[in-house]
Design a protein around this motif. Sequence first.
Motif, short mmCIF file in Angstrom:
data_model
loop_
_atom_site.label_atom_id
_atom_site.label_comp_id
_atom_site.label_asym_id
_atom_site.label_seq_id
_atom_site.Cartn_x
_atom_site.Cartn_y
_atom_site.Cartn_z
N PRO A 72 9.96 -1.78 -15.11
CA PRO A 72 9.89 0.09 -14.83
C PRO A 72 9.21 0.25 -14.09
N ALA A 73 9.12 1.45 -13.31
CA ALA A 73 7.14 2.38 -13.26
C ALA A 73 8.50 3.22 -12.18
N ARG A 74 7.04 4.34 -12.35
CA ARG A 74 7.53 5.61 -11.52
C ARG A 74 6.96 5.83 -10.36
N VAL A 75 7.93 5.90 -9.91
CA VAL A 75 7.46 6.05 -8.44
C VAL A 75 7.80 7.54 -7.49
N ALA A 76 6.95 8.47 -7.18
CA ALA A 76 6.79 9.98 -6.40
C ALA A 76 7.63 9.76 -7.30
N GLY A 77 6.86 9.83 -9.09
CA GLY A 77 7.77 11.00 -9.51
C GLY A 77 8.82 10.36 -10.52
N LEU A 78 9.70 9.81 -10.41
CA LEU A 78 10.98 9.15 -10.64
C LEU A 78 10.96 7.89 -11.29
N ASP A 79 11.56 7.83 -12.04
CA ASP A 79 11.93 6.06 -12.61
C ASP A 79 13.27 5.30 -12.01
N SER B 105 0.94 -0.77 -0.31
CA SER B 105 -0.10 -0.10 0.29
C SER B 105 1.28 1.20 0.24
N ILE B 106 1.93 1.67 0.25
CA ILE B 106 3.67 2.37 0.34
C ILE B 106 3.68 2.69 -0.92
N ILE B 107 3.28 1.69 -1.21
CA ILE B 107 4.37 1.68 -3.00
C ILE B 107 2.90 2.16 -3.95
N GLU B 108 2.19 2.09 -3.34
CA GLU B 108 0.90 1.83 -4.39
C GLU B 108 0.16 3.17 -4.60
N ALA B 109 0.85 3.68 -3.21
CA ALA B 109 0.04 5.48 -3.07
C ALA B 109 1.11 6.36 -3.47
N LEU B 110 2.10 5.22 -4.28
CA LEU B 110 3.25 6.62 -4.62
C LEU B 110 3.91 5.89 -6.36
N LEU B 111 2.68 5.49 -6.57
CA LEU B 111 2.65 5.36 -8.26
C LEU B 111 2.49 6.12 -8.83
N THR C 181 1.13 6.44 -12.47
CA THR C 181 0.09 5.77 -13.91
C THR C 181 -0.95 5.02 -13.25
N ASP C 182 -2.02 5.04 -13.20
CA ASP C 182 -2.82 3.65 -13.81
C ASP C 182 -2.16 2.39 -13.91
N ASP C 183 -1.40 2.36 -15.02
CA ASP C 183 -0.96 0.98 -15.48
C ASP C 183 -0.16 0.93 -14.79
N ASP C 184 1.20 1.73 -13.77
CA ASP C 184 1.73 1.01 -12.71
C ASP C 184 0.96 0.71 -11.55
N ARG C 185 -0.57 1.51 -11.09
CA ARG C 185 -1.12 0.85 -10.74
C ARG C 185 -2.12 -0.32 -10.74
N ALA C 186 -1.98 -0.84 -11.43
CA ALA C 186 -2.58 -1.87 -12.65
C ALA C 186 -1.43 -2.99 -12.01
N ALA C 187 -0.31 -2.58 -12.70
CA ALA C 187 0.53 -3.38 -12.74
C ALA C 187 1.11 -4.47 -10.78
N LEU C 188 0.35 -3.78 -10.33
CA LEU C 188 1.35 -3.56 -9.27
C LEU C 188 0.81 -4.81 -8.38
N SER C 189 -0.67 -4.83 -8.27
CA SER C 189 -1.03 -6.64 -8.28
C SER C 189 -0.86 -7.44 -8.97
N GLY C 190 -0.31 -6.84 -9.83
CA GLY C 190 -0.45 -8.95 -10.67
C GLY C 190 1.60 -8.30 -10.79
N LEU C 191 2.35 -7.43 -9.89
CA LEU C 191 3.32 -8.25 -9.73
C LEU C 191 3.61 -9.21 -8.57
N ARG C 192 4.29 -10.50 -8.84
CA ARG C 192 4.48 -10.47 -7.88
C ARG C 192 5.76 -11.20 -7.34
N TYR C 193 5.85 -12.11 -6.49
CA TYR C 193 7.47 -12.46 -5.88
C TYR C 193 8.32 -12.58 -6.90
N TYR C 194 9.48 -11.69 -6.67
CA TYR C 194 10.66 -12.10 -8.02
C TYR C 194 9.77 -11.89 -9.31
#
Lengths: 374, 128
Positions: A185-192, A160-166, A168-181
């Motif tokens: 690439p993502a934009r977190v707090a506006g940074l690559d 939830s900490i990471i999600e709040a800093l993502l 784009t919608d794409d990044d947020r949608a991808a987070l739940s699908g990001l499995r262990y290991y």
Amino acid sequence: MSSPDLPARHTPLHEVHQALGARLTDFAGWRMPLKYSSELAEHQAVRTSAGLFDLSHMGEIRVRGPQAGALLDHALVGKLSAISPGRAKYSLICDENGGILDDLVTYRLAEDEFLVIANASNVAVVLAALTERAAGFEATVTDETEQTALIAVQGPASSSIIEALLGTDDDRAALSGLRYYGCRPARVAGLDVLLARTGYTGEDGFELYVTADDAVKLWQALETGVQAAGGRPAGLACRDTLRLEAGMPLYGNELSIDTDPYAAGLGRVVQLGKDFVGQDALALAAQDQPARVLTGLTGEGRRAARAGNVVLNSAGTPVGVITSGALSPTLGRPIALAYVDREEAGEGTALHVDVRGTLLPFAVTPFPFYRRAR
Amino acid sequence: MSNPSDRLYTPEHEWVLLTPGSELPDEPVRVGLTTFALDALGDVVYVDLPEAGTHVTAGDACGEVESTKSVSDLYSPATGVVAEVNQAIIDDPALIAADPYGEGWLFTVRPESTAKLLTADEYEPLTA
């Protein structure tokens, strides 16, 4: 290892640590935060909410080129070419004799691009081995440790900490699908960043690779989120008790040039059906049961066994040596990893550990000692 | 960090509740660890103390203090018989760091003699 006359290297977050009042320690040639306040409180934060770690001392080695996968198949004991882009794999790099040079996580970023993460104390060794083994392969090996910062958020609140800093919608949608290991690439707090769902604590968590220039900004954004979730910055002291509870081996303690993957319980990561450095020695080792195997022990009371303490069987005969031990902050009892004679390493076997002249009872226990609820 | 001036210190970072310049009392006195020692140790998770009735010798190791990462010997500042151990810190070692010069005392000893002890002013440079 670092030479004592060289000044310790600072991570890009050094001033942040000083401002936070960190107690700093020299580790593998780097000045690193040992703890910020209480290592037990930091340990607890990772188990219950989140901890924020600076791991910029870890080595980042990029392997790129049409034969990058083939090179890594040759250089490491695992088949790295078999993993998909966006996935990571735990593996080992061994010498010709099958001794472990390092244990490492490798991310596949693209068909022709991998990022190899080496332990801080082994970066030079891994870099030299990969460079040497790259001869004849169409692939380049580049050390990017200096330009790269690594920040980890570990604990049940980390998603939830990471999600709040993502960004784009794409990044947020991808987070739940990001499995262990998994990694992407993502934009977190506006940074690559390279956002990876990996860690070394036994919790859900993320490791974020970012350019050194962006490290402070990323840390500050993550710290705000971590603090709001009831977590806190966490140092190397609690990292050690966390990984021990999770039964994860530490290079220098459980793993070394003198240990082979089978004794360390890591035979499953060795893929003998391919050509790689150390293959012949490991094929031989695989035919025999190792004399001593890495074994979990738990004790009673509160007194911990420590690395180097001797393990004895019920007859008082030395049958092993402790490699890591601590009072588990989560379980409230001593836990340890040890190399123990195979015939004494059966689950439940009653053993003793000589803790500075006192024999304390321990029992063989499968590890991990701690497993998070899912 | 400042150490109370109403007691004496060992170079190994224990304190003993003996009034500087006075004769040894007949009553048992408390022994504890300084904030410097506790800060260096990290979170204390276990202490091994001499039992009541044990005769301890000034300057000799009489127990162990264990933190998450390390183990340190505990040195007795005085020769004498241990009168009492602080059960509260055995049950909850975090109390030692919470109040090192007060409720976080370790044990009491009826002092017959002492090692060379330092006043707070003499001890201070050792914590720099």
